[in-house]
Design a protein around this motif. Structure first.
Motif, PDB file in Angstrom:
ATOM      1  N   ASP A 165      36.333  32.436  31.637  1.00 49.89           N
ATOM      2  CA  ASP A 165      36.466  32.588  33.092  1.00 49.89           C
ATOM      3  C   ASP A 165      37.922  32.786  33.502  1.00 49.89           C
ATOM      4  N   ALA A 166      38.834  32.013  32.888  1.00 47.66           N
ATOM      5  CA  ALA A 166      40.247  32.140  33.235  1.00 47.66           C
ATOM      6  C   ALA A 166      40.795  33.504  32.841  1.00 47.66           C
ATOM      7  N   CYS A 167      40.388  34.005  31.667  1.00 43.68           N
ATOM      8  CA  CYS A 167      40.868  35.322  31.237  1.00 43.68           C
ATOM      9  C   CYS A 167      40.330  36.428  32.151  1.00 43.68           C
ATOM     10  N   ILE A 168      39.060  36.351  32.545  1.00 43.48           N
ATOM     11  CA  ILE A 168      38.511  37.349  33.468  1.00 43.48           C
ATOM     12  C   ILE A 168      39.267  37.308  34.800  1.00 43.48           C
ATOM     13  N   ARG A 169      39.545  36.101  35.255  1.00 42.53           N
ATOM     14  CA  ARG A 169      40.280  35.955  36.524  1.00 42.53           C
ATOM     15  C   ARG A 169      41.676  36.563  36.428  1.00 42.53           C
ATOM     16  N   LEU A 170      42.349  36.322  35.285  1.00 46.40           N
ATOM     17  CA  LEU A 170      43.693  36.880  35.108  1.00 46.40           C
ATOM     18  C   LEU A 170      43.648  38.397  34.993  1.00 46.40           C
ATOM     19  N   MET A 171      42.649  38.942  34.308  1.00 43.14           N
ATOM     20  CA  MET A 171      42.569  40.401  34.139  1.00 43.14           C
ATOM     21  C   MET A 171      42.215  41.098  35.462  1.00 43.14           C
ATOM     22  N   GLY A 199      30.711  45.427  25.595  1.00 41.47           N
ATOM     23  CA  GLY A 199      29.554  44.708  25.048  1.00 41.47           C
ATOM     24  C   GLY A 199      29.577  43.253  25.458  1.00 41.47           C
ATOM     25  N   VAL A 200      30.756  42.614  25.394  1.00 39.81           N
ATOM     26  CA  VAL A 200      30.879  41.214  25.806  1.00 39.81           C
ATOM     27  C   VAL A 200      30.613  41.067  27.295  1.00 39.81           C
ATOM     28  N   LEU A 201      31.183  41.983  28.102  1.00 41.85           N
ATOM     29  CA  LEU A 201      30.970  41.919  29.553  1.00 41.85           C
ATOM     30  C   LEU A 201      29.497  42.117  29.900  1.00 41.85           C
ATOM     31  N   SER A 202      28.850  43.067  29.210  1.00 42.81           N
ATOM     32  CA  SER A 202      27.429  43.326  29.482  1.00 42.81           C
ATOM     33  C   SER A 202      26.571  42.125  29.100  1.00 42.81           C
ATOM     34  N   GLU A 203      26.872  41.528  27.963  1.00 45.47           N
ATOM     35  CA  GLU A 203      26.072  40.387  27.517  1.00 45.47           C
ATOM     36  C   GLU A 203      26.241  39.205  28.468  1.00 45.47           C
ATOM     37  N   THR A 204      27.485  38.957  28.878  1.00 43.42           N
ATOM     38  CA  THR A 204      27.723  37.843  29.808  1.00 43.42           C
ATOM     39  C   THR A 204      27.016  38.086  31.137  1.00 43.42           C
ATOM     40  N   LEU A 205      27.139  39.328  31.671  1.00 40.76           N
ATOM     41  CA  LEU A 205      26.507  39.638  32.951  1.00 40.76           C
ATOM     42  C   LEU A 205      24.982  39.565  32.834  1.00 40.76           C
ATOM     43  N   TYR A 206      24.447  39.988  31.719  1.00 42.78           N
ATOM     44  CA  TYR A 206      22.994  39.930  31.514  1.00 42.78           C
ATOM     45  C   TYR A 206      22.496  38.492  31.524  1.00 42.78           C
ATOM     46  N   ASN A 239      28.057  32.809  40.314  1.00 42.28           N
ATOM     47  CA  ASN A 239      28.212  33.918  41.268  1.00 42.28           C
ATOM     48  C   ASN A 239      29.640  34.447  41.287  1.00 42.28           C
ATOM     49  N   LEU A 240      30.594  33.526  41.173  1.00 43.78           N
ATOM     50  CA  LEU A 240      31.991  33.977  41.137  1.00 43.78           C
ATOM     51  C   LEU A 240      32.267  34.808  39.884  1.00 43.78           C
ATOM     52  N   LEU A 241      31.701  34.410  38.749  1.00 40.67           N
ATOM     53  CA  LEU A 241      31.927  35.164  37.522  1.00 40.67           C
ATOM     54  C   LEU A 241      31.268  36.547  37.602  1.00 40.67           C
ATOM     55  N   ILE A 242      30.071  36.642  38.199  1.00 41.68           N
ATOM     56  CA  ILE A 242      29.428  37.948  38.366  1.00 41.68           C
ATOM     57  C   ILE A 242      30.300  38.865  39.215  1.00 41.68           C
ATOM     58  N   GLU A 243      30.807  38.301  40.316  1.00 38.00           N
ATOM     59  CA  GLU A 243      31.642  39.126  41.204  1.00 38.00           C
ATOM     60  C   GLU A 243      32.930  39.550  40.510  1.00 38.00           C
ATOM     61  N   ARG A 244      33.527  38.670  39.709  1.00 39.52           N
ATOM     62  CA  ARG A 244      34.781  39.018  39.034  1.00 39.52           C
ATOM     63  C   ARG A 244      34.555  40.077  37.965  1.00 39.52           C
ATOM     64  N   ILE A 245      33.424  40.025  37.264  1.00 35.83           N
ATOM     65  CA  ILE A 245      33.147  41.061  36.271  1.00 35.83           C
ATOM     66  C   ILE A 245      32.981  42.419  36.948  1.00 35.83           C
ATOM     67  N   TRP A 254      25.185  42.112  46.030  1.00 36.84           N
ATOM     68  CA  TRP A 254      26.135  42.919  45.251  1.00 36.84           C
ATOM     69  C   TRP A 254      26.005  44.417  45.559  1.00 36.84           C
ATOM     70  N   SER A 255      25.325  44.763  46.645  1.00 40.34           N
ATOM     71  CA  SER A 255      25.049  46.187  46.914  1.00 40.34           C
ATOM     72  C   SER A 255      26.337  46.986  47.108  1.00 40.34           C
ATOM     73  N   MET A 256      27.302  46.417  47.835  1.00 42.14           N
ATOM     74  CA  MET A 256      28.538  47.168  48.093  1.00 42.14           C
ATOM     75  C   MET A 256      29.359  47.322  46.828  1.00 42.14           C
ATOM     76  N   HIS A 257      29.408  46.279  45.972  1.00 40.51           N
ATOM     77  CA  HIS A 257      30.124  46.383  44.695  1.00 40.51           C
ATOM     78  C   HIS A 257      29.486  47.434  43.801  1.00 40.51           C
ATOM     79  N   VAL A 258      28.173  47.474  43.787  1.00 39.63           N
ATOM     80  CA  VAL A 258      27.475  48.434  42.929  1.00 39.63           C
ATOM     81  C   VAL A 258      27.747  49.852  43.392  1.00 39.63           C
ATOM     82  N   LEU A 259      27.650  50.091  44.694  1.00 42.21           N
ATOM     83  CA  LEU A 259      27.885  51.444  45.197  1.00 42.21           C
ATOM     84  C   LEU A 259      29.317  51.887  44.937  1.00 42.21           C
TER      85      LEU A 259
END
Length: 1251
Positions: A80-86, A131-138, A153-159, A214-219
């Motif tokens: 989570d911290a690495c995703i936040r930093l990236m 692959g890692v991002l897809s697996e985590t989001l899945y 929810n925060l991790l989904i939005e950050r990805i 997440w509709s606006m993020h997806v679009l």
């Protein structure tokens, strides 16, 4: 930036993350704390983004963060911290700096951050990372909503934000110089997304009912994935080329071959048979060189056609604000495998996600739940996927959500908003122009889909298409949007591609509209007309009904007495009447404070008004304007009452000054309101709206690049010009030199055979021009100018001599002029402040404006200039005196208190101009004088008699006897007025102007004498009118009027001050009586004022009438037993009336004898010195010449005296009905000049005839 330049603490933190050994990353024990420290460092970076640059130079993301999430992704806190930093590191550079910096040093930092982002994007193009991002989001999406925590929810939005940031990074043009079908960094990233299955997760988020947030993020992510793609290219990916594509490519190749063949042939002709060392020199006749001689050309003749005087000159630099907007560079075509995967993505997205996602996004935009400019993603998705669906077999059900009138309205509203922002926000005009281009493409795609629905085999779809077309063709906003965009096109802000799409969209719309009109005989459409109306004037606070003011005051007074005049501490501290930081002068702020007190009183806020009054007294203690420091509560109450009833100046729109010339602007301000109606639509009339140079010019600008345009674009240009030149027969609209230059370029083009349509049209226009030039020898001059419809008609049909325009003056008939003259003569001496407003409703022609009436009065000579008929400015009865002005007035009074003319001397020396009445009131209030008569001019009878006996000539003596001079009272006033007039105006007036003013003053005095002498028999005059009205059955209204006068007299005695009181008839009988002319004549006789303007509805008892005068007038309305004048009973001999008539007759005979002697001597004098004076005006002009300068009276000053002094003590228009009044009137009648009595008798006769 090198690694050794990194901050020591930052370097130590990065080293504590871990290290990469081969393909294995070994993390340190405090790796998580180090990542959090880096996040903390980024939070405190400076404006140059130094921390971000150092981390980018150290390649922390490539060497540390990505290996950590790939190899240690199972550690959730670290992941989570690495995703936040990236997410923070991949933030767009434009978002970091706010905008593209203009400063060179900051621009360098901006470009440096951009280069690091491009390296990040290349590092993310890895299947392992996604692959890692897809697996985590899945795994996160598998959780139900009740099992999903806030951290999930925060991790989904950050990805999603991380993927969005990486896709947003632009390509590096210096590094990526790819050709078509070559894979770019963006293509590699898309392929990694596809191979990891992340695209399937995006489609799931777009279609799932439970993931609507997440509709606006997806679009946004989808739009960035397809930003370099064209829907037509994706449709044709992996398919064989169609016959249409092959034909289009063949045409392009044929055009290129013809151009190459023509260039080769031209080079062959230019090459001579011999060598070119001795080409020769030539003299070009008719083409002058720098001097007066013909130019000498030293090259071969085959190069002369390309000669220009501009050869060798430096190219003039075009200012930045005048440079044409640049188009975005074309993107190379992606690799085939990427296009195939994107094509499948589009097909699945349209079938499963499009309608649902677009509905959610539209609702979010309407409810303003999205961020700023997020509607651009909606517009892009609409145009892209609808274009893909149209090219891929067109299924209307797949895009049903955006195929509606709501979509048309949404896009039209955004286009209008973008244009307004582009005009107002000039710094960001380019960005607004791009957004408007995006909206235009979406609007164009909607039209193309509606057009595609027309050709559908399904009857239901065709009916739906007709419904949509009926709506967009019916509403004026949709019909005229292209007219507006073409008229407002600006090549400095809008690129060439925008004009291309605009022209093609206009062509499509007109073609659909023409086809729609052909099958209908009468098509009704909506029409909006701007209707101008005058604003309703809001009554000022001072014009409030007196009864309402009295009721308001009773409420305020009771409230203040109930509180004991005590205010709360909070209310006292909140009252601030003075603003030290304001630019408003101190005097104006004092007036504004008094207005605020009045507003609080009108709002029945007594404590607030009292608090504001006391606060203003502390700020402005000088002059006791807001009361003295030791004022009593009852005195404060009386001061508040005066402020409530005062006519204070309030801020209002400044009316334009009235000019003397005929072009003066006298029209009132008007408001615009849109009036909606229906009218029958005519397609040809609609096309005429395009016959405008501002609309034709953009088409010709696009025609300039005909060789680079597509065949469809050239066809759209030619079709519009054909509509104007052939359908409307306005080919002269194209008779312009720049247009002919374009035509010449087309006709001489080696590949002209490719542009057959343009060549045919150019020949048609040129033939028409040369045919016209044979008949019109000015046609060649007309080539230099753009022409509107009127110029086209004059050029083709002949020039007309009439300069008819809209500036023609309104004509007045003789009857209308006579009517205006009579009305003006009838009301010129009335008390109405604005005579023009009085005349307007009385004219038979109700369409006359104020400006027309004023100018006609000036033209007829009834008034000298339009300045005399200015609208009166409303002032204030409360005059504010400063402390310095009061001291100056006191010093002047002490200096001139023993003078014969105290008031006149003070007015001459007073610095601030004040009226006589204001100065008298101030002297009384300061206690310097006890009564007004102390300020009258002092005259000695002995001195006057001595002077008159010593220096008076025989003519003057006779004139005095005959009454040709004014009485002493008039001479006194005239002298005072003349002193002031000479002090104000100086000696600028000529002798003729002085005589004219003297005659006007004489007429004014005659009018006053008439009003005074009319009171010789006041009781008999009013009694006659009252008797006549009683015979008509108006006894009830007379009794009501008598009660109103008595009640007003009592109120004025109790209150101690006077204000105008309206006569409001509450019964139908009284209301009918007020409308009768005989009753109105009685009201005027008694001095009651008629309504001044359209804002007043009732007659008013003037404030100048004293209680005694009101009671005397009311007594005259009482029924009496004596027979009125004019009855059959003769007058008794020896009665006072008969004796008075006999005295007047004898005095008249004596006066006529003396006047005859005086006139005989004057004729003798005129025989020696002839003057250009008519016999009728002889006595008047001679009398004016004989007067000394001190005896002349200014009309302006005399009117001021009448208003300020005379009306306060006695009213000329009001008769005192007592016995004393009769005696005074008789005495005045005997002493009045006989000539003036004769003039008054004539005026009375004229008035009787008018009535």
């Amino acid at each position: 930036m090198d690694l050794y330049m990194m901050n020591c603490e930052l370097l130590a933190t990065c080293s504590a993350l871990g290290y990469l050994e081969g393909d294995i990353y070994h993390k340190e024990t405090d790796c998580l704390e180090s990542v959090k420290d880096l996040i903390r460092y980024l939070r405190h970076e400076d404006d140059t983004r130094d921390i971000r640059q150092q981390l980018g130079a150290g390649q922390i993301l490539q060497n540390d963060l990505l290996p950590i999430i790939v190899q240690h992704g199972q550690e959730k806190p670290l992941f989570d911290a690495c995703i936040r930093l990236m997410v923070n590191l991949t933030q767009p550079a434009l978002l970091c700096f706010g905008k593209i910096p203009e400063d060179p040093s900051f621009r360098h930092h901006f470009l440096q951050v951009m280069s690091y982002l491009q390296t990040y994007k290349e590092a993310f193009a890895s299947e392992k990372v996604f692959g890692v991002l897809s697996e985590t989001l899945y795994n996160l999406l598998q959780l139900d909503w009740e099992q999903r925590q806030e951290e999930d929810n925060l991790l989904i939005e950050r990805i999603l934000l991380l993927v969005r940031n990486v896709l947003h990074v632009p390509a590096d043009p210096n590094e990526e110089k790819n050709v078509d079908d070559d894979a770019s960094v963006h293509d590699k990233l898309l392929w990694a997304i596809h191979m990891s299955g992340f695209d399937d997760l995006i489609k799931f988020l777009a279609s799932a009912q439970s993931e609507q947030q997440w509709s606006m993020h997806v679009l946004e992510t989808i739009s960035l994935m397809f930003r370099d793609q064209m829907p037509e290219a994706l449709v044709s990916a992996g398919q064989a080329r169609s016959a249409q594509e092959k034909q289009r490519d063949a045409q392009e190749l044929e055009a290129l071959r013809q151009k190459e063949h023509a260039a080769k042939r031209s080079r062959t002709l230019q090459r001579g048979t011999r060598h070119s060392r001795f080409g020769g020199s030539y003299v070009v006749e008719g083409l002058k060189s720098i001097g007066d001689k013909d130019m000498i050309y030293h090259r071969g003749l085959h190069n002369f056609k390309n000669y220009t005087h501009d050869t060798g000159k430096a190219v003039r630099r075009v200012p930045k604000r005048n440079r044409h907007a640049q188009d975005c560079q074309g993107k190379p075509r992606s690799a085939l495998n990427v296009r195939l995967f994107l094509r499948e993505f589009c097909v699945d997205f349209l079938e499963n996600c499009y309608n649902h996602l677009m509905y959610l996004v539209k609702e979010g935009l309407i409810r303003e739940q999205a961020q700023q400019h997020d509607e651009t993603y909606y517009l892009w998705a609409l145009s892209f996927f609808m274009a893909f669906n149209r090219g891929n077999g067109f299924r209307a059900d797949l895009v049903s959500e955006t195929m509606s009138i709501r979509a048309f309205h949404f896009i039209e509203r955004n286009i209008t908003n973008y244009y307004e922002m582009m005009v107002t926000d000039r710094k960001e005009a380019t960005s607004w122009s791009r957004r408007m281009h995006l909206a235009l493409k979406a609007y164009q795609e909607l039209l193309l889909n509606v057009n595609e629905m027309d050709r559908s085999r399904d009857e239901t779809i065709r009916q739906s298409s007709n419904v949509i077309k009926s709506n967009i063709f019916y509403l004026m906003e949709y019909r005229e949007i292209f007219l507006t965009l073409l008229r407002k096109f600006d090549e400095t802000k809008q690129p060439h591609s925008f004009l291309k799409d605009l022209v093609e969209s206009t062509h499509l719309f007109l073609r659909m509209l023409e086809r729609f009109c052909k099958g209908r005989n009468n098509l009704m459409v909506q029409k909006k007309k701007v209707k101008r109306k005058k604003p309703q004037k809001k009554p000022l606070a001072s014009e409030t009904n007196p009864e309402v003011l009295e009721e308001t005051w009773n409420v305020v007074a009771e409230e203040l007495r109930a509180t004991g005049f005590q205010l709360s501490k909070g209310l006292t501290e909140s009252m601030v009447p003075f603003d030290a930081a304001s630019e408003t002068p101190l005097e104006e702020q004092r007036t504004e404070a008094m207005v605020r007190v009045q507003d609080a009183l009108l709002a029945k806020l007594g404590p607030e008004a009292l608090g504001l009054l006391r606060a203003a007294r502390e700020v402005w203690p000088e002059g006791d304007v807001f009361g003295s420091a030791d004022v009593e509560p009852e005195e404060e109450l009386e001061l508040l009452k005066q402020i409530l009833h005062a006519n204070l100046p309030r801020p209002s729109p400044v009316e334009p000054a009235m000019e003397e010339d005929d072009d003066a602007e006298l029209e009132e301000e008007e408001l615009e309101s849109v009036q909606v109606s229906e009218t029958e639509f005519n397609f040809l009339d609609f096309i005429k709206r395009f016959a405008n140079p501002n609309i034709v010019r953009p088409y010709l600008l696009l025609l300039k690049t005909y060789s680079q345009n597509t065949p469809h674009t050239n066809h759209c240009i030619a079709r519009m010009l054909h509509r104007l030149a052939v359908d409307l027969k306005m080919e002269a609209l194209l008779f312009q030199l720049s247009v002919f230059c374009h035509f010449n370029k087309i006709l001489t083009d080696p590949a002209a055979a490719t542009y057959t349509e343009l060549v045919t049209f150019a020949k048609f226009v040129l033939n028409r021009f040369f045919s016209l030039a044979a008949r019109n020898n000015k046609a060649y001059v007309e080539l230099l100018f753009w022409k509107n419809v009127g110029n086209v008609r004059e050029m083709t049909e002949g020039y007309s001599n009439d300069g008819g325009g809209s500036n023609k003056k309104a004509t007045w008939t003789e009857e209308e002029e006579e009517e205006l003259r009579k009305l003006y003569e009838e009301h010129r001496d009335s008390e109405e402040p604005d005579i023009v407003e009085t005349l307007l409703p009385l004219l038979s022609n109700g369409t006359r404006t104020r400006r027309q009436v004023v100018m006609q009065l000036v033209q007829m000579g009834l008034v000298a200039s339009a300045k005399e008929l200015k609208k009166p400015k409303k002032g204030t009865h409360i005059v504010l005196w400063t402390e310095e002005q009061e001291q100056e007035l006191q010093m002047l009074y002490e200096e001139y208190r023993d003078s014969d003319n105290v008031l006149g001397d003070i007015l001459k020396k007073l610095t601030a101009r004040r009226s006589r009445a204001r100065v008298v009131d101030k002297l009384l209030s300061m206690g310097l004088v006890s009564e007004r008569r102390e300020l009258y001019k002092k005259r000695s009878r002995g001195a006057q008699g001595k002077s008159s006996a010593k220096g008076m000539t025989e003519e003057e003596f006779l004139a005095d006897l005959t009454g040709l001079t004014d009485d002493p009272v008039d001479r006194d006033e005239g002298g005072d007025d003349d002193d002031e007039e000479e002090e104000e105006d100086g000696s600028e007036e000529s002798e003729e102007e002085g005589d004219e003013q003297e005659m006007k003053a004489s007429a004014e005095r005659a009018r006053r004498r008439k009003s005074l002498e009319s009171s010789v028999e006041p009781t008999a005059d009013v009694g006659t009118m009252v008797h006549a009205l009683r015979e008509e059955g108006l006894s009830g209204p007379l009794l009501w009027l008598q009660n109103c006068l008595n009640r007003t007299a009592c109120d004025r005695e109790e209150d101690g001050f006077s204000q105008p009181v309206a006569l409001v008839p509450l019964t139908e009988e009284n209301e009918d009586a007020m409308e009768q002319r005989s009753f109105q004549r009685l009201l005027r006789k008694m001095g009651i004022r008629a309504p001044a303007d359209e804002q007043e509805s009732f007659w008013r008892i003037p404030a100048k009438l004293s209680p005694s005068q009101l009671r005397g007038t009311a007594a005259a309305l009482s029924p009496k037993e004596e027979v009125p004048r004019g009855a059959e009973e003769p007058e008794r001999p020896g009665s006072p009336t008969q004796d008075h008539h006999e005295d007047l007759t004898s005095h008249e005979q004596r006066t006529q004898a003396l006047r005859a002697l005086l006139l005989a001597r004057k004729r003798k004098h005129h025989s020696t010195e002839p003057r250009d004076v008519t016999p009728i005006e002889d006595t008047v002009s001679e009398n004016a010449l004989k007067r000394s300068p001190k005896e002349k009276t200014s009309t302006k000053r005399s009117r001021l005296l009448d208003d300020d002094e005379e009306n306060e003590e006695e009213s000329p228009t009001m008769m005192d009905m007592g016995n004393d009044g009769d005696a005074d009137s008789d005495r005045e009648a005997v002493s009045a000049p006989a000539k003036r009595r004769r003039q008054i008798a004539l005026i009375d006769d004229d008035d009787d005839e008018d009535e």
